[in-house]
Write a protein that holds these residues in place. Structure first.
Motif, mmCIF file in Angstrom:
data_model
loop_
_atom_site.group_PDB
_atom_site.id
_atom_site.type_symbol
_atom_site.label_atom_id
_atom_site.label_comp_id
_atom_site.label_asym_id
_atom_site.label_seq_id
_atom_site.Cartn_x
_atom_site.Cartn_y
_atom_site.Cartn_z
ATOM 1 N N ILE A 10 55.397 133.051 -52.306
ATOM 2 C CA ILE A 10 55.531 134.227 -51.437
ATOM 3 C C ILE A 10 54.833 133.968 -50.103
ATOM 4 C CG2 ILE A 10 54.954 136.673 -51.153
ATOM 5 C CD1 ILE A 10 54.985 136.721 -54.319
ATOM 6 N N LEU A 11 53.620 133.434 -50.164
ATOM 7 C CA LEU A 11 52.878 133.160 -48.937
ATOM 8 C C LEU A 11 53.616 132.181 -48.033
ATOM 9 C CD1 LEU A 11 49.217 133.011 -50.272
ATOM 10 C CD2 LEU A 11 50.291 134.833 -48.931
ATOM 11 N N SER A 12 54.334 131.231 -48.625
ATOM 12 C CA SER A 12 55.071 130.267 -47.805
ATOM 13 C C SER A 12 56.197 130.950 -47.030
ATOM 14 C CB SER A 12 55.624 129.130 -48.665
ATOM 15 O OG SER A 12 56.684 129.577 -49.483
ATOM 16 N N VAL A 13 56.735 132.022 -47.569
ATOM 17 C CA VAL A 13 57.832 132.736 -46.919
ATOM 18 C C VAL A 13 57.327 133.682 -45.828
ATOM 19 C CG1 VAL A 13 59.680 134.410 -47.337
ATOM 20 C CG2 VAL A 13 59.323 132.541 -48.929
ATOM 21 N N ILE A 14 56.140 134.241 -45.992
ATOM 22 C CA ILE A 14 55.636 135.206 -45.005
ATOM 23 C C ILE A 14 54.709 134.566 -43.962
ATOM 24 C CG2 ILE A 14 55.879 137.138 -46.599
ATOM 25 C CD1 ILE A 14 52.742 137.129 -46.772
ATOM 26 N N GLU A 15 54.632 133.247 -43.984
ATOM 27 C CA GLU A 15 53.789 132.510 -43.043
ATOM 28 C C GLU A 15 54.254 132.742 -41.603
ATOM 29 O OE1 GLU A 15 53.456 127.912 -42.445
ATOM 30 O OE2 GLU A 15 52.513 128.518 -44.341
ATOM 31 N N LYS A 16 53.308 132.787 -40.692
ATOM 32 C CA LYS A 16 53.591 133.075 -39.279
ATOM 33 C C LYS A 16 54.652 132.158 -38.700
ATOM 34 C CE LYS A 16 48.986 134.787 -38.245
ATOM 35 N NZ LYS A 16 47.756 134.615 -37.485
ATOM 36 N N SER A 17 54.512 130.862 -38.916
ATOM 37 C CA SER A 17 55.435 129.909 -38.299
ATOM 38 C C SER A 17 56.861 130.090 -38.810
ATOM 39 C CB SER A 17 54.966 128.478 -38.532
ATOM 40 O OG SER A 17 54.921 128.188 -39.917
ATOM 41 N N ILE A 49 53.063 144.504 -41.168
ATOM 42 C CA ILE A 49 51.841 144.054 -41.832
ATOM 43 C C ILE A 49 51.429 142.711 -41.246
ATOM 44 C CG2 ILE A 49 53.034 142.945 -43.768
ATOM 45 C CD1 ILE A 49 50.671 143.975 -45.550
ATOM 46 N N SER A 50 50.153 142.553 -41.047
ATOM 47 C CA SER A 50 49.645 141.282 -40.522
ATOM 48 C C SER A 50 49.669 140.234 -41.630
ATOM 49 C CB SER A 50 48.201 141.452 -40.012
ATOM 50 O OG SER A 50 47.326 141.691 -41.101
ATOM 51 N N GLN A 63 55.707 140.630 -37.768
ATOM 52 C CA GLN A 63 54.990 141.584 -38.626
ATOM 53 C C GLN A 63 55.960 142.530 -39.336
ATOM 54 O OE1 GLN A 63 51.472 143.467 -37.288
ATOM 55 N NE2 GLN A 63 50.509 141.546 -36.718
ATOM 56 N N ALA A 64 57.026 142.921 -38.640
ATOM 57 C CA ALA A 64 58.038 143.778 -39.260
ATOM 58 C C ALA A 64 58.815 142.993 -40.322
ATOM 59 C CB ALA A 64 58.986 144.339 -38.202
ATOM 60 N N ALA A 65 59.171 141.760 -40.008
ATOM 61 C CA ALA A 65 59.890 140.928 -40.975
ATOM 62 C C ALA A 65 59.021 140.662 -42.199
ATOM 63 C CB ALA A 65 60.314 139.607 -40.326
ATOM 64 N N ARG A 66 57.733 140.401 -41.984
ATOM 65 C CA ARG A 66 56.797 140.174 -43.087
ATOM 66 C C ARG A 66 56.727 141.412 -43.987
ATOM 67 N NH1 ARG A 66 52.774 138.977 -40.212
ATOM 68 N NH2 ARG A 66 53.141 136.731 -40.240
ATOM 69 N N ALA A 67 56.647 142.581 -43.365
ATOM 70 C CA ALA A 67 56.594 143.831 -44.132
ATOM 71 C C ALA A 67 57.863 143.996 -44.964
ATOM 72 C CB ALA A 67 56.403 145.023 -43.194
ATOM 73 N N MET A 68 59.024 143.711 -44.370
ATOM 74 C CA MET A 68 60.284 143.846 -45.093
ATOM 75 C C MET A 68 60.354 142.874 -46.276
ATOM 76 S SD MET A 68 64.271 143.616 -43.773
ATOM 77 C CE MET A 68 63.704 143.753 -42.116
ATOM 78 N N LEU A 69 59.938 141.639 -46.057
ATOM 79 C CA LEU A 69 59.966 140.651 -47.134
ATOM 80 C C LEU A 69 58.998 141.019 -48.261
ATOM 81 C CD1 LEU A 69 60.120 137.398 -45.007
ATOM 82 C CD2 LEU A 69 61.892 138.214 -46.569
ATOM 83 N N LEU A 70 57.784 141.424 -47.902
ATOM 84 C CA LEU A 70 56.806 141.806 -48.931
ATOM 85 C C LEU A 70 57.272 143.027 -49.703
ATOM 86 C CD1 LEU A 70 53.269 141.241 -47.408
ATOM 87 C CD2 LEU A 70 54.160 140.295 -49.519
ATOM 88 N N LYS A 71 57.828 144.007 -49.001
ATOM 89 C CA LYS A 71 58.317 145.213 -49.682
ATOM 90 C C LYS A 71 59.452 144.864 -50.652
ATOM 91 C CE LYS A 71 57.615 149.173 -46.757
ATOM 92 N NZ LYS A 71 58.200 149.980 -45.675
ATOM 93 N N THR A 72 60.352 144.002 -50.218
ATOM 94 C CA THR A 72 61.460 143.586 -51.084
ATOM 95 C C THR A 72 60.916 142.912 -52.345
ATOM 96 O OG1 THR A 72 62.905 143.298 -49.177
ATOM 97 C CG2 THR A 72 63.554 142.172 -51.218
#
Length: 163
Positions: free
Chosen positions: A119-126, A93-94, A136-145
């Protein structure tokens, strides 16, 4: 005094109709004429502000009698809302789509603004780029969790209210 751009104004205008109705039907050219903008501006607003991540479905019919119908997705419970968001994520996910999902959860009062910011602080690009080259894969995994846990808590909460 803050200045709103044309996209914000068009979005607010369309959302005003959706406050009291499940859907709105528009003609792109009519809205463009009303706001004295090009029809592609209407497309931009619809394509970026009325997505599934924002809780909307868009249908369109082309041609002379064509229309654009924007439907507000109405789910029966917060847990169903979270489940539908889980379906949207997939394996990647972007950042922008992740933000859209979190903003929708805040707007629908499923999570608080504070929870959303965390949540946004954890999925931030940097942050993700520093720990993985597959952000993008890590973001998807974190959001799904996060969403699986939220769905579990909402389902548990609903079943406790039944007693």
């Amino acid at each position: 005094m803050s200045r709103r751009n044309m996209s914000d104004i068009i979005e607010a205008y369309l959302k005003s109709f959706l406050q009291d109705a499940e859907h709105v039907e528009i003609k792109r050219s009519d809205i463009a004429d009303q706001f004295d903008c090009v029809p592609s501006q209407i497309n931009y607003v619809i394509n970026t502000r009325f997505t599934q991540e924002h809780g909307y479905l868009v249908e369109s019919k082309r041609g002379g009698g064509g229309y654009i119908r924007i439907l507000k997705i109405q789910l029966t419970s917060d847990a169903d809302e979270v489940a539908s968001m889980l379906d949207l994520i997939g394996n990647q996910i972007s950042y922008r789509n992740g933000v859209n999902i979190i903003e929708t959860l805040i707007e629908r009062e499923i999570i608080t603004q504070r929870e959303g910011r965390l949540i946004l602080s954890v999925i931030e690009k940097s942050v993700l780029h520093a720990i993985s080259n597959q952000d993008q894969a890590a973001r998807a995994m974190l959001l799904k969790t996060f969403l699986h846990q939220l769905r579990y808590e909402l389902t548990s909460q609903a079943s406790n209210e039944d007693y």
